[in-house]
Design a protein around this motif. Structure first.
Motif, PDB file in Angstrom:
ATOM      1  N   ALA A  82       0.905  -1.152   0.000  1.00  0.00           N
ATOM      2  CA  ALA A  82       0.000   0.000   0.000  1.00  0.00           C
ATOM      3  C   ALA A  82       0.941   1.197   0.000  1.00  0.00           C
ATOM      4  N   GLY A  83       1.075   1.856  -1.152  1.00  0.00           N
ATOM      5  CA  GLY A  83       2.123   2.870  -1.300  1.00  0.00           C
ATOM      6  C   GLY A  83       3.463   2.167  -1.194  1.00  0.00           C
ATOM      7  N   ASN A  84       4.345   2.629  -0.312  1.00  0.00           N
ATOM      8  CA  ASN A  84       5.641   1.974  -0.127  1.00  0.00           C
ATOM      9  C   ASN A  84       5.616   0.957   1.002  1.00  0.00           C
ATOM     10  N   THR A  85       4.461   0.777   1.611  1.00  0.00           N
ATOM     11  CA  THR A  85       4.390  -0.083   2.792  1.00  0.00           C
ATOM     12  C   THR A  85       3.975  -1.509   2.426  1.00  0.00           C
ATOM     13  N   ARG A  86       4.826  -2.455   2.804  1.00  0.00           N
ATOM     14  CA  ARG A  86       4.515  -3.849   2.511  1.00  0.00           C
ATOM     15  C   ARG A  86       3.355  -4.326   3.409  1.00  0.00           C
ATOM     16  N   ILE A  87       2.404  -5.024   2.799  1.00  0.00           N
ATOM     17  CA  ILE A  87       1.318  -5.597   3.605  1.00  0.00           C
ATOM     18  C   ILE A  87       1.774  -6.988   4.035  1.00  0.00           C
ATOM     19  N   THR A  88       1.963  -7.151   5.345  1.00  0.00           N
ATOM     20  CA  THR A  88       2.416  -8.453   5.843  1.00  0.00           C
ATOM     21  C   THR A  88       1.167  -9.318   6.052  1.00  0.00           C
ATOM     22  N   THR A  89       0.947 -10.220   5.108  1.00  0.00           N
ATOM     23  CA  THR A  89      -0.267 -11.037   5.163  1.00  0.00           C
ATOM     24  C   THR A  89      -0.079 -12.193   6.147  1.00  0.00           C
ATOM     25  N   LYS A  90      -1.201 -12.860   6.445  1.00  0.00           N
ATOM     26  CA  LYS A  90      -1.144 -14.017   7.347  1.00  0.00           C
ATOM     27  C   LYS A  90      -0.230 -15.086   6.745  1.00  0.00           C
ATOM     28  N   GLU A  91      -0.290 -15.201   5.406  1.00  0.00           N
ATOM     29  CA  GLU A  91       0.517 -16.217   4.718  1.00  0.00           C
ATOM     30  C   GLU A  91       2.017 -15.885   4.785  1.00  0.00           C
ATOM     31  N   SER A  92       2.349 -14.592   4.641  1.00  0.00           N
ATOM     32  CA  SER A  92       3.783 -14.228   4.591  1.00  0.00           C
ATOM     33  C   SER A  92       4.393 -14.073   5.997  1.00  0.00           C
ATOM     34  N   LEU A  93       3.549 -13.865   7.017  1.00  0.00           N
ATOM     35  CA  LEU A  93       4.074 -13.572   8.355  1.00  0.00           C
ATOM     36  C   LEU A  93       5.119 -14.586   8.863  1.00  0.00           C
ATOM     37  N   PRO A  94       4.857 -15.917   8.762  1.00  0.00           N
ATOM     38  CA  PRO A  94       5.877 -16.853   9.288  1.00  0.00           C
ATOM     39  C   PRO A  94       7.228 -16.693   8.595  1.00  0.00           C
ATOM     40  N   PHE A  95       7.202 -16.323   7.301  1.00  0.00           N
ATOM     41  CA  PHE A  95       8.467 -16.158   6.568  1.00  0.00           C
ATOM     42  C   PHE A  95       9.163 -14.860   6.984  1.00  0.00           C
ATOM     43  N   VAL A  96       8.347 -13.825   7.235  1.00  0.00           N
ATOM     44  CA  VAL A  96       8.917 -12.553   7.707  1.00  0.00           C
ATOM     45  C   VAL A  96       9.558 -12.789   9.081  1.00  0.00           C
ATOM     46  N   GLU A  97       8.846 -13.524   9.946  1.00  0.00           N
ATOM     47  CA  GLU A  97       9.391 -13.810  11.289  1.00  0.00           C
ATOM     48  C   GLU A  97      10.692 -14.606  11.175  1.00  0.00           C
ATOM     49  N   MET A  98      10.664 -15.598  10.293  1.00  0.00           N
ATOM     50  CA  MET A  98      11.852 -16.458  10.124  1.00  0.00           C
ATOM     51  C   MET A  98      13.050 -15.590   9.698  1.00  0.00           C
ATOM     52  N   ALA A  99      12.799 -14.730   8.702  1.00  0.00           N
ATOM     53  CA  ALA A  99      13.893 -13.886   8.186  1.00  0.00           C
ATOM     54  C   ALA A  99      14.378 -12.920   9.274  1.00  0.00           C
ATOM     55  N   ALA A 100      13.436 -12.299   9.981  1.00  0.00           N
ATOM     56  CA  ALA A 100      13.802 -11.297  11.004  1.00  0.00           C
ATOM     57  C   ALA A 100      14.636 -11.950  12.107  1.00  0.00           C
ATOM     58  N   PHE A 101      14.210 -13.129  12.558  1.00  0.00           N
ATOM     59  CA  PHE A 101      14.941 -13.781  13.653  1.00  0.00           C
ATOM     60  C   PHE A 101      16.265 -14.365  13.175  1.00  0.00           C
ATOM     61  N   HIS A 102      16.314 -14.756  11.916  1.00  0.00           N
ATOM     62  CA  HIS A 102      17.581 -15.246  11.374  1.00  0.00           C
ATOM     63  C   HIS A 102      18.636 -14.134  11.441  1.00  0.00           C
ATOM     64  N   VAL A 103      18.242 -12.931  11.017  1.00  0.00           N
ATOM     65  CA  VAL A 103      19.192 -11.806  11.026  1.00  0.00           C
ATOM     66  C   VAL A 103      19.587 -11.470  12.469  1.00  0.00           C
ATOM     67  N   ALA A 104      18.583 -11.440  13.367  1.00  0.00           N
ATOM     68  CA  ALA A 104      18.887 -11.125  14.775  1.00  0.00           C
ATOM     69  C   ALA A 104      19.878 -12.143  15.348  1.00  0.00           C
ATOM     70  N   THR A 105      19.713 -13.399  14.950  1.00  0.00           N
ATOM     71  CA  THR A 105      20.593 -14.453  15.474  1.00  0.00           C
ATOM     72  C   THR A 105      22.045 -14.251  15.024  1.00  0.00           C
ATOM     73  N   ARG A 106      22.207 -13.667  13.845  1.00  0.00           N
ATOM     74  CA  ARG A 106      23.587 -13.416  13.386  1.00  0.00           C
ATOM     75  C   ARG A 106      24.298 -12.449  14.322  1.00  0.00           C
ATOM     76  N   PHE A 107      23.557 -11.492  14.847  1.00  0.00           N
ATOM     77  CA  PHE A 107      24.153 -10.549  15.808  1.00  0.00           C
ATOM     78  C   PHE A 107      24.460 -11.264  17.124  1.00  0.00           C
ATOM     79  N   MET A 108      23.511 -12.124  17.519  1.00  0.00           N
ATOM     80  CA  MET A 108      23.690 -12.906  18.755  1.00  0.00           C
ATOM     81  C   MET A 108      24.956 -13.764  18.629  1.00  0.00           C
ATOM     82  N   THR A 109      25.135 -14.380  17.478  1.00  0.00           N
ATOM     83  CA  THR A 109      26.289 -15.251  17.247  1.00  0.00           C
ATOM     84  C   THR A 109      27.583 -14.446  17.359  1.00  0.00           C
ATOM     85  N   ALA A 110      27.582 -13.278  16.698  1.00  0.00           N
ATOM     86  CA  ALA A 110      28.806 -12.463  16.710  1.00  0.00           C
ATOM     87  C   ALA A 110      29.144 -12.019  18.136  1.00  0.00           C
ATOM     88  N   LEU A 111      28.134 -11.614  18.916  1.00  0.00           N
ATOM     89  CA  LEU A 111      28.397 -11.163  20.291  1.00  0.00           C
ATOM     90  C   LEU A 111      28.845 -12.327  21.172  1.00  0.00           C
TER      91      LEU A 111
END
Ligand SMILES: CC(C)(COP(=O)(O)OP(=O)(O)OC[C@H]1O[C@@H](n2cnc3c(N)ncnc32)[C@H](O)[C@@H]1OP(=O)(O)O)[C@@H](O)C(=O)NCCC(=O)NCCS
Length: 458
Positions: A82-111
């Protein structure tokens, strides 16, 4: 001591000065996803770990936009916007969560590799954007609240909170929230003294953007620091994007919110202004590829990126007796070169009230004096630390002293100069005769120096 050693000693002093100033302060680091893919990432994380281990309260907000895009593409999920804003649908949410936590874990690993405790937790309360103009934004959300008590619990133990771009409603519903928004909200709620935006672009530079006169510009056209007003002027002047051809600075579209078009650097400047208005003291925009960029930005006056600040961290003030050794150190090379008349500590102490110093973050980088001779004032002892030359410090001191002379009802100021007449001319001074000097000053004129007389009617 040779020059290299002297520079090292000066740098260590500067670092201790900043260390004691910011010790125990909270700092938020928003780090774009491409930085985690860059070869410089491990070094950057080691520097962040060092900060956490030395008593800074570090909060990390990893950006995950590009990784979320990649994961959704991999699973053939087409994002709608909607404009520049991504609509996070029910279907895409688990993949968004997976990606977000994967990136966060990389920081956890480095620390973890640097023995720093870190936590990825539910520290951000979110609420949904709801239905906007008839479009259901589903699991796209915004920050509702930052759980400061939980943050402080971790920060007090020296643990680094890592905030993926997911927040939860009080009833436990997950929402995808823009990392930039999380970084802003966390900085404001935690009373952070600093918010860093770390990405892979060269930041705001002269030659790429229209930059108003008087900004502090360093090597490669980098803008070293901006106050709030200057930042707003730059945004207004570059409303249509980089004026002079955006060198490596692509147009930016954020993950979930609605930035106006423009470059990432301008977008970050806009965020910086928002942060300052939310009482964050300073925002730093830096390029994560540069070795030691965080440490340099934190522990040296010149920094490595662009600092946008709200507090008045620089000022001209009267000289104190305790400043005299620093002022003499500043003048010594100039006295040796014959640019300045030789003075010692007693000479300066005797005329202490005539002197002013230019201080940046509590350290002196320039000085000048106004000596009174009846109805005329003499501007003298002008000196700028070479590292800070061409940043307008000298000009500001002259304006300050001229203003002081005006307030004291003087009718003109003059300067005796051997090598700086061109500079004084640019400030409005005009060459004059020896006879124009006050009688008493003429008697003290050093014939062997053959200084030229320049005056300014005020
Ligand atoms: C003169 C001096 C104080 C200027 O300090 P500064 O903080 O760098 O000055 P500003 O930043 O306000 O001005 C810099 C501009 O003046 C120019 N400038 C600096 N010294 C100059 C000189 N001697 N002659 C002509 N122009 C000069 C710079 O090139 C720069 O130009 P730009 O703005 O077009 O880039 C500094 O160069 C200095 O310490 N000089 C040696 C001591 C001295 O001669 N003092 C004067 C006798 S009282």
């Amino acid at each position: 001591m040779n020059q290299m050693l002297q520079n090292q000693v000066d740098l260590i002093r500067e670092a201790f000065h900043y260390q004691s100033r910011f010790d125990g302060s909270t700092m938020v680091f928003k780090i774009d996803f491409p930085v985690t893919e860059d070869p410089s990432f491990p070094t950057l994380m080691k520097d962040l770990a060092l900060l956490a281990l030395t008593g800074f309260r570090v909060v990390i907000v990893p950006g995950a936009k590009e990784w979320i895009d990649a994961v959704l593409r991999k699973y053939d999920i087409v994002s709608t916007y909607a404009g520049n804003t991504r609509i996070t649908t029910k279907e895409s949410l688990p993949f968004v969560e997976m990606a977000a936590f994967h990136v966060a874990t990389r920081f956890m690993t480095a620390l973890s590799g640097s023995q720093v405790d870190a936590v990825i937790g539910n520290l951000v309360r979110a609420r949904g954007l709801g239905v906007i103009d008839g479009v259901d934004m589903e699991h796209t959300g915004m920050v509702d609240k930052i759980y400061t008590d939980s943050f402080n619990h971790f920060l007090n133990q020296g643990t680094v909170p890592i905030l993926p771009c997911i927040g939860w409603s009080p009833s436990g519903k997950p929402y995808n929230v823009p990392s930039d928004e999380i970084a802003l909200a966390a900085s404001a709620a935690l009373g952070a003294v600093k918010l860093f935006f770390i990405s892979l672009h060269g930041g705001l530079r002269e030659g790429v953007y229209t930059i108003p006169e008087g900004c502090h510009i360093g090597e490669n056209g980098r803008i070293i620091r901006l106050n709030l007003q200057e930042a707003e002027t730059i945004l207004a002047a570059n409303r249509d994007g980089p004026a002079l051809g955006g060198n490596g600075d692509p147009p930016y579209t954020a993950e979930c919110n609605k930035p106006e078009t423009g470059s990432r650097a301008l977008y970050e400047l806009r965020l910086a202004i928002q942060a300052l208005k939310a009482n964050v003291d300073r925002v730093h925009i830096i390029d994560g590829r540069e070795d030691g960029s965080i440490l340099r930005e934190l522990f040296s006056n010149m920094g490595a990126g662009t600092m946008v600040y709200a507090d008045e961290h620089e000022s001209i003030r009267n000289l104190r007796s305790s400043d005299i050794p620093v002022v003499l150190k500043l003048m010594e090379p100039l006295m040796q070169q014959g640019n300045l008349v030789r003075r010692n500590a007693e000479d300066i102490q005797e005329k202490k009230n005539d002197y002013v110093v230019y201080e940046i973050d509590g350290q002196i980088h320039a000085c000048g004096a106004l000596h009174l001779w009846g109805e005329q004032g003499e501007i003298a002892a002008m000196a700028t630390d070479p590292v800070y030359s061409d940043m307008g410090l000298g000009k500001k001191i002259v304006h300050f002293l001229v203003d002081r002379a005006r307030k004291q009802q003087l009718r003109r100021v003059f300067v005796l100069t051997t090598r700086t007449h061109d500079w004084f001319e640019t400030l409005g001074f005009k060459e004059d005769t020896l006879e124009s000097l006050p009688e008493k000053r003429r008697r003290h004129y050093n014939q062997s120096r053959k200084s030229k007389v320049f005056t300014l009617e005020i």
